[in-house]
Design an enzyme around this catalytic site. Structure first.
Site, PDB file in Angstrom:
ATOM      1  N   HIS A 188      15.336 -59.726 -10.407  1.00 59.79           N
ATOM      2  CA  HIS A 188      14.673 -59.624  -9.378  1.00 59.79           C
ATOM      3  C   HIS A 188      14.861 -61.046  -8.944  1.00 59.79           C
ATOM      4  CE1 HIS A 188      13.491 -55.436 -10.914  1.00 59.79           C
ATOM      5  NE2 HIS A 188      13.824 -55.025  -9.590  1.00 59.79           N
ATOM      6  N   SER A 192       7.801 -46.779  -7.278  1.00 57.95           N
ATOM      7  CA  SER A 192       8.562 -48.534  -7.487  1.00 57.95           C
ATOM      8  C   SER A 192       8.412 -48.358  -5.874  1.00 57.95           C
ATOM      9  CB  SER A 192      10.024 -48.313  -7.384  1.00 57.95           C
ATOM     10  OG  SER A 192       9.986 -49.679  -6.606  1.00 57.95           O
ATOM     11  N   SER A 193       8.441 -49.242  -4.808  1.00 54.70           N
ATOM     12  CA  SER A 193       7.985 -48.820  -3.679  1.00 54.70           C
ATOM     13  C   SER A 193       9.047 -48.833  -2.568  1.00 54.70           C
ATOM     14  CB  SER A 193       7.152 -50.430  -2.881  1.00 54.70           C
ATOM     15  OG  SER A 193       8.249 -51.256  -3.203  1.00 54.70           O
ATOM     16  N   CYS A 194      10.148 -49.056  -3.430  1.00 47.61           N
ATOM     17  CA  CYS A 194      11.801 -48.581  -2.826  1.00 47.61           C
ATOM     18  C   CYS A 194      11.379 -47.082  -2.427  1.00 47.61           C
ATOM     19  CB  CYS A 194      13.267 -48.999  -4.344  1.00 47.61           C
ATOM     20  SG  CYS A 194      12.951 -47.598  -5.621  1.00 47.61           S
ATOM     21  N   LYS A 214      13.520 -42.466  -9.229  1.00 50.96           N
ATOM     22  CA  LYS A 214      11.402 -42.837  -8.997  1.00 50.96           C
ATOM     23  C   LYS A 214      10.717 -41.545  -8.115  1.00 50.96           C
ATOM     24  CE  LYS A 214      10.909 -46.085 -10.978  1.00 50.96           C
ATOM     25  NZ  LYS A 214      10.261 -45.541 -13.191  1.00 50.96           N
ATOM     26  N   TYR A 256      18.276 -44.933  -7.790  1.00 52.89           N
ATOM     27  CA  TYR A 256      16.837 -44.935  -8.551  1.00 52.89           C
ATOM     28  C   TYR A 256      16.029 -44.829  -8.014  1.00 52.89           C
ATOM     29  CZ  TYR A 256      13.087 -48.603 -10.139  1.00 52.89           C
ATOM     30  OH  TYR A 256      12.335 -49.040 -11.125  1.00 52.89           O
TER      31      TYR A 256
END
Length: 321
Positions: free
Chosen positions: A188, A116-118, A149, A145
Protein backbone atom coordinates in the site's frame (compact mmCIF):
# COMPACT_ATOMS: atom_id res chain seq x y z
CA UNK A 1 -27.93 3.12 15.89
CA UNK A 2 -29.30 1.31 18.91
CA UNK A 3 -27.67 1.83 22.35
CA UNK A 4 -24.37 0.01 22.72
CA UNK A 5 -24.46 -3.51 24.12
CA UNK A 6 -22.39 -3.20 27.30
CA UNK A 7 -20.48 -6.39 28.07
CA UNK A 8 -16.97 -7.47 28.94
CA UNK A 9 -15.48 -10.52 27.31
CA UNK A 10 -14.20 -13.00 29.90
CA UNK A 11 -10.42 -12.96 29.76
CA UNK A 12 -10.43 -16.76 29.85
CA UNK A 13 -12.47 -17.00 26.63
CA UNK A 14 -10.85 -18.76 23.70
CA UNK A 15 -10.42 -16.26 20.88
CA UNK A 16 -9.22 -17.31 17.44
CA UNK A 17 -7.46 -14.56 15.49
CA UNK A 18 -7.44 -15.64 11.84
CA UNK A 19 -4.48 -14.05 10.06
CA UNK A 20 -2.39 -13.35 13.16
CA UNK A 21 0.85 -12.94 11.21
CA UNK A 22 -0.45 -10.19 8.96
CA UNK A 23 -0.32 -6.46 9.59
CA UNK A 24 -3.82 -6.38 11.10
CA UNK A 25 -4.02 -9.76 12.78
CA UNK A 26 -0.66 -9.43 14.52
CA UNK A 27 -1.70 -6.11 16.07
CA UNK A 28 -5.01 -7.59 17.25
CA UNK A 29 -3.24 -10.62 18.69
CA UNK A 30 -0.77 -8.43 20.62
CA UNK A 31 -3.56 -6.24 21.97
CA UNK A 32 -5.68 -9.14 23.19
CA UNK A 33 -2.72 -10.66 25.01
CA UNK A 34 -1.86 -7.28 26.53
CA UNK A 35 -5.47 -6.93 27.68
CA UNK A 36 -5.17 -10.14 29.67
CA UNK A 37 -6.76 -12.72 27.37
CA UNK A 38 -5.14 -16.02 28.30
CA UNK A 39 -6.36 -18.28 25.48
CA UNK A 40 -5.73 -16.54 22.16
CA UNK A 41 -5.52 -19.15 19.40
CA UNK A 42 -3.67 -18.73 16.13
CA UNK A 43 -2.34 -20.70 13.18
CA UNK A 44 0.02 -19.61 10.44
CA UNK A 45 -1.00 -20.07 6.81
CA UNK A 46 1.48 -22.95 6.59
CA UNK A 47 -0.21 -24.65 9.53
CA UNK A 48 -3.75 -23.95 8.32
CA UNK A 49 -4.70 -22.99 4.77
CA UNK A 50 -7.99 -21.15 5.24
CA UNK A 51 -8.83 -21.75 1.58
CA UNK A 52 -9.05 -25.49 2.35
CA UNK A 53 -12.56 -26.17 3.67
CA UNK A 54 -11.71 -29.57 5.11
CA UNK A 55 -8.74 -28.20 7.02
CA UNK A 56 -10.80 -25.30 8.37
CA UNK A 57 -13.60 -27.61 9.51
CA UNK A 58 -11.11 -29.89 11.26
CA UNK A 59 -9.49 -26.93 13.03
CA UNK A 60 -12.83 -25.59 14.32
CA UNK A 61 -13.93 -29.06 15.42
CA UNK A 62 -10.72 -29.43 17.40
CA UNK A 63 -10.34 -25.92 18.87
CA UNK A 64 -13.97 -24.82 19.39
CA UNK A 65 -13.21 -21.10 19.86
CA UNK A 66 -15.68 -18.91 21.76
CA UNK A 67 -14.94 -15.83 19.66
CA UNK A 68 -13.38 -15.28 16.23
CA UNK A 69 -11.75 -12.25 14.64
CA UNK A 70 -11.53 -12.84 10.89
CA UNK A 71 -8.55 -10.70 9.88
CA UNK A 72 -7.10 -13.16 7.35
CA UNK A 73 -7.18 -11.98 3.74
CA UNK A 74 -5.21 -11.74 0.53
CA UNK A 75 -4.32 -8.05 0.36
CA UNK A 76 -2.26 -5.69 -1.78
CA UNK A 77 -2.02 -2.24 -3.28
CA UNK A 78 -3.44 -0.83 -6.52
CA UNK A 79 -1.01 -2.63 -8.84
CA UNK A 80 -1.43 -6.02 -7.16
CA UNK A 81 -5.23 -5.75 -7.15
CA UNK A 82 -5.32 -4.64 -10.76
CA UNK A 83 -2.92 -7.38 -11.91
CA UNK A 84 -4.36 -10.39 -10.04
CA UNK A 85 -8.12 -9.75 -9.67
CA UNK A 86 -9.08 -13.42 -10.02
CA UNK A 87 -6.72 -14.41 -7.20
CA UNK A 88 -7.99 -11.67 -4.91
CA UNK A 89 -11.61 -12.63 -5.51
CA UNK A 90 -11.19 -16.40 -5.28
CA UNK A 91 -8.85 -16.55 -2.29
CA UNK A 92 -10.80 -14.08 -0.18
CA UNK A 93 -14.23 -15.57 -0.88
CA UNK A 94 -12.97 -19.05 0.00
CA UNK A 95 -11.33 -17.85 3.24
CA UNK A 96 -14.49 -16.04 4.33
CA UNK A 97 -16.99 -18.76 3.44
CA UNK A 98 -14.93 -21.48 5.09
CA UNK A 99 -14.35 -19.60 8.35
CA UNK A 100 -17.87 -18.19 8.66
CA UNK A 101 -19.55 -21.51 7.91
CA UNK A 102 -17.34 -23.39 10.36
CA UNK A 103 -17.86 -20.78 13.08
CA UNK A 104 -21.63 -21.01 12.73
CA UNK A 105 -21.56 -24.81 12.67
CA UNK A 106 -19.57 -25.25 15.91
CA UNK A 107 -21.40 -22.50 17.79
CA UNK A 108 -18.89 -19.65 17.97
CA UNK A 109 -20.53 -17.08 20.26
CA UNK A 110 -19.51 -14.02 18.29
CA UNK A 111 -17.48 -13.34 15.17
CA UNK A 112 -16.08 -10.07 13.85
CA UNK A 113 -15.40 -9.97 10.11
CA UNK A 114 -12.96 -7.28 9.00
CA UNK A 115 -13.61 -5.96 5.53
CA UNK A 116 -12.22 -2.86 3.85
CA UNK A 117 -13.35 0.66 3.02
CA UNK A 118 -12.88 -0.21 -0.67
CA UNK A 119 -16.32 -1.88 -0.55
CA UNK A 120 -17.90 1.54 -0.96
CA UNK A 121 -18.68 3.16 -4.33
CA UNK A 122 -15.88 5.10 -6.01
CA UNK A 123 -17.85 8.34 -5.93
CA UNK A 124 -19.68 7.88 -2.63
CA UNK A 125 -20.63 11.04 -0.77
CA UNK A 126 -17.87 12.08 1.63
CA UNK A 127 -17.42 11.23 4.43
CA UNK A 128 -18.65 7.76 3.54
CA UNK A 129 -21.51 6.46 5.65
CA UNK A 130 -22.17 2.75 6.10
CA UNK A 131 -25.44 3.03 4.15
CA UNK A 132 -23.47 3.95 1.01
CA UNK A 133 -22.79 0.25 0.47
CA UNK A 134 -24.11 -1.03 -2.89
CA UNK A 135 -25.31 2.41 -4.03
CA UNK A 136 -22.84 2.93 -6.90
CA UNK A 137 -19.98 1.62 -9.03
CA UNK A 138 -16.75 0.42 -7.43
CA UNK A 139 -13.20 1.59 -8.12
CA UNK A 140 -12.16 -0.57 -11.13
CA UNK A 141 -8.58 -1.16 -9.95
CA UNK A 142 -9.71 -3.17 -6.92
CA UNK A 143 -13.29 -4.17 -7.72
CA UNK A 144 -12.61 -7.92 -7.45
CA UNK A 145 -11.25 -7.55 -3.92
CA UNK A 146 -14.13 -5.25 -3.01
CA UNK A 147 -16.72 -7.73 -4.29
CA UNK A 148 -15.13 -10.46 -2.17
CA UNK A 149 -15.35 -8.28 0.92
CA UNK A 150 -18.94 -7.30 0.13
CA UNK A 151 -19.73 -11.01 -0.07
CA UNK A 152 -18.32 -11.37 3.45
CA UNK A 153 -20.53 -8.57 4.77
CA UNK A 154 -23.60 -10.16 3.19
CA UNK A 155 -22.71 -13.59 4.56
CA UNK A 156 -22.48 -12.14 8.08
CA UNK A 157 -25.92 -10.59 7.60
CA UNK A 158 -27.31 -13.85 6.20
CA UNK A 159 -26.04 -15.82 9.19
CA UNK A 160 -27.71 -13.31 11.49
CA UNK A 161 -31.03 -13.64 9.64
CA UNK A 162 -31.03 -17.40 9.22
CA UNK A 163 -29.42 -18.50 12.48
CA UNK A 164 -29.83 -15.46 14.80
CA UNK A 165 -26.07 -15.29 15.36
CA UNK A 166 -24.56 -12.07 16.79
CA UNK A 167 -21.90 -11.89 14.08
CA UNK A 168 -20.78 -8.43 12.94
CA UNK A 169 -18.61 -6.82 10.27
CA UNK A 170 -16.39 -3.75 10.37
CA UNK A 171 -14.81 -1.73 7.58
CA UNK A 172 -11.41 -0.24 8.47
CA UNK A 173 -9.92 2.61 6.51
CA UNK A 174 -6.34 2.44 5.14
CA UNK A 175 -4.17 0.76 7.76
CA UNK A 176 -0.47 0.94 8.58
CA UNK A 177 1.88 0.03 11.39
CA UNK A 178 4.56 -2.44 12.55
CA UNK A 179 4.84 -5.53 10.37
CA UNK A 180 3.57 -3.82 7.23
CA UNK A 181 4.45 -4.94 3.70
CA UNK A 182 7.15 -2.65 2.29
CA UNK A 183 7.36 -4.23 -1.18
CA UNK A 184 7.49 -1.45 -3.76
CA UNK A 185 5.25 -3.22 -6.28
CA UNK A 186 2.61 -4.88 -4.11
CA UNK A 187 2.37 -2.79 -0.95
CA UNK A 188 0.00 0.00 0.00
CA UNK A 189 0.99 3.62 -0.44
CA UNK A 190 2.27 4.49 3.05
CA UNK A 191 4.77 1.65 3.59
CA UNK A 192 5.90 2.00 -0.04
CA UNK A 193 6.64 5.68 0.59
CA UNK A 194 8.55 4.90 3.78
CA UNK A 195 10.81 2.48 1.95
CA UNK A 196 11.23 4.72 -1.10
CA UNK A 197 12.23 7.71 1.00
CA UNK A 198 14.53 5.65 3.22
CA UNK A 199 16.38 4.21 0.22
CA UNK A 200 16.53 7.60 -1.52
CA UNK A 201 18.14 9.07 1.59
CA UNK A 202 20.61 6.18 1.80
CA UNK A 203 21.67 6.67 -1.82
CA UNK A 204 21.94 10.43 -1.46
CA UNK A 205 19.29 11.02 -4.16
CA UNK A 206 18.09 14.54 -4.83
CA UNK A 207 14.51 13.41 -5.52
CA UNK A 208 12.11 10.55 -5.04
CA UNK A 209 9.16 9.47 -7.17
CA UNK A 210 5.58 9.07 -5.95
CA UNK A 211 2.95 7.29 -8.03
CA UNK A 212 0.02 9.35 -9.31
CA UNK A 213 -0.74 13.05 -9.19
CA UNK A 214 -0.56 13.51 -5.43
CA UNK A 215 -4.08 14.96 -5.30
CA UNK A 216 -6.17 12.00 -4.04
CA UNK A 217 -7.08 12.20 -0.36
CA UNK A 218 -6.64 9.24 1.98
CA UNK A 219 -7.30 8.44 5.62
CA UNK A 220 -4.75 6.39 7.58
CA UNK A 221 -5.35 4.45 10.79
CA UNK A 222 -2.61 2.89 12.91
CA UNK A 223 -3.14 -0.80 13.64
CA UNK A 224 -2.79 -0.23 17.39
CA UNK A 225 -5.86 2.01 17.21
CA UNK A 226 -7.64 -0.61 15.11
CA UNK A 227 -6.90 -3.26 17.73
CA UNK A 228 -8.63 -1.22 20.41
CA UNK A 229 -11.59 -0.81 18.07
CA UNK A 230 -11.84 -4.58 17.53
CA UNK A 231 -12.20 -5.25 21.25
CA UNK A 232 -14.72 -2.43 21.56
CA UNK A 233 -16.84 -3.99 18.80
CA UNK A 234 -16.63 -7.50 20.23
CA UNK A 235 -17.89 -6.16 23.54
CA UNK A 236 -20.34 -3.43 22.49
CA UNK A 237 -21.60 -3.87 18.93
CA UNK A 238 -24.35 -6.19 17.74
CA UNK A 239 -26.07 -4.94 14.58
CA UNK A 240 -26.37 -6.35 11.03
CA UNK A 241 -25.02 -3.24 9.31
CA UNK A 242 -21.24 -2.97 8.90
CA UNK A 243 -19.56 -0.32 10.99
CA UNK A 244 -16.70 1.95 9.88
CA UNK A 245 -13.36 2.17 11.68
CA UNK A 246 -11.33 5.25 10.84
CA UNK A 247 -9.80 8.49 12.00
CA UNK A 248 -12.34 10.92 10.58
CA UNK A 249 -9.61 13.02 8.93
CA UNK A 250 -7.68 12.63 5.68
CA UNK A 251 -4.65 14.07 3.86
CA UNK A 252 -3.58 14.36 0.22
CA UNK A 253 -0.99 11.91 -1.06
CA UNK A 254 1.29 14.92 -1.52
CA UNK A 255 0.90 15.84 2.16
CA UNK A 256 1.53 12.23 3.10
CA UNK A 257 4.68 12.11 0.99
CA UNK A 258 5.95 15.31 2.58
CA UNK A 259 5.29 13.98 6.10
CA UNK A 260 7.12 10.73 5.36
CA UNK A 261 10.09 12.68 3.95
CA UNK A 262 10.17 14.84 7.07
CA UNK A 263 10.06 11.82 9.41
CA UNK A 264 12.82 10.01 7.51
CA UNK A 265 14.92 13.15 7.22
CA UNK A 266 14.98 13.41 3.42
CA UNK A 267 15.15 16.96 2.08
CA UNK A 268 15.14 16.24 -1.67
CA UNK A 269 12.40 16.96 -4.20
CA UNK A 270 9.20 14.94 -4.50
CA UNK A 271 8.35 14.03 -8.13
CA UNK A 272 4.94 12.63 -9.13
CA UNK A 273 4.68 9.94 -11.81
CA UNK A 274 1.33 10.80 -13.40
CA UNK A 275 1.46 7.70 -15.63
CA UNK A 276 0.56 5.62 -12.57
CA UNK A 277 -3.10 5.37 -11.44
CA UNK A 278 -4.52 7.52 -8.66
CA UNK A 279 -7.36 5.20 -7.70
CA UNK A 280 -10.37 6.63 -5.90
CA UNK A 281 -10.18 10.46 -5.64
CA UNK A 282 -11.19 10.50 -1.98
CA UNK A 283 -12.03 7.88 0.62
CA UNK A 284 -12.86 9.35 4.03
CA UNK A 285 -15.04 7.34 6.39
CA UNK A 286 -17.84 8.64 8.56
CA UNK A 287 -16.88 7.25 11.99
CA UNK A 288 -19.71 8.71 14.04
CA UNK A 289 -21.23 5.31 14.80
CA UNK A 290 -18.10 3.77 16.30
CA UNK A 291 -17.27 7.02 18.10
CA UNK A 292 -20.70 6.73 19.76
CA UNK A 293 -19.57 3.39 21.21
CA UNK A 294 -16.78 5.14 23.08
CA UNK A 295 -13.87 4.45 20.70
CA UNK A 296 -11.82 7.10 18.93
CA UNK A 297 -8.47 6.99 17.12
CA UNK A 298 -5.67 8.30 19.34
CA UNK A 299 -2.44 7.98 17.33
CA UNK A 300 -1.61 11.03 15.21
CA UNK A 301 -0.42 10.40 11.65
CA UNK A 302 3.09 11.81 12.08
CA UNK A 303 3.64 9.91 15.33
CA UNK A 304 2.31 6.73 13.74
CA UNK A 305 4.59 7.11 10.72
CA UNK A 306 7.56 7.73 13.03
CA UNK A 307 6.90 4.57 15.05
CA UNK A 308 6.39 2.53 11.87
CA UNK A 309 9.66 3.86 10.45
CA UNK A 310 11.47 2.91 13.67
CA UNK A 311 10.05 -0.61 13.33
CA UNK A 312 11.21 -0.72 9.71
CA UNK A 313 14.74 0.29 10.71
CA UNK A 314 14.83 -2.30 13.50
CA UNK A 315 13.53 -5.08 11.25
CA UNK A 316 14.86 -4.20 7.82
CA UNK A 317 16.53 -7.59 7.43
CA UNK A 318 13.33 -9.53 8.13
CA UNK A 319 10.62 -7.12 6.91
CA UNK A 320 8.53 -7.88 3.83
CA UNK A 321 10.44 -5.97 1.16
Amino acid sequence: MEPAVQSTLPRSARIYVAGHRGLVGSAIYRHLVAEGFSDVVSRSSKELDLRDRGAVDAFFDDQRPDYVVLAAAKVGGIVANNTYPADFLSDNVRIQVNVLDAAARVGVRKLLFLGSSCIYPKFAEQPIREDSLLTGLLEPTNDAYAIAKIAGVLQVQALRRQHSLPYVSAMPTNLYGPGDNFDLQNSHVLPALIRKVHEAKQRGDKEYVVWGTGTPRREFLHTDDLSRAVLTLLERYDEPAPINIGVGEDVTIRELAETVADVVGFDGEIVFDTTKPDGTPRKLLDVSRINALGWKAEIGLRDGIASTYRWFLDNVDSARL
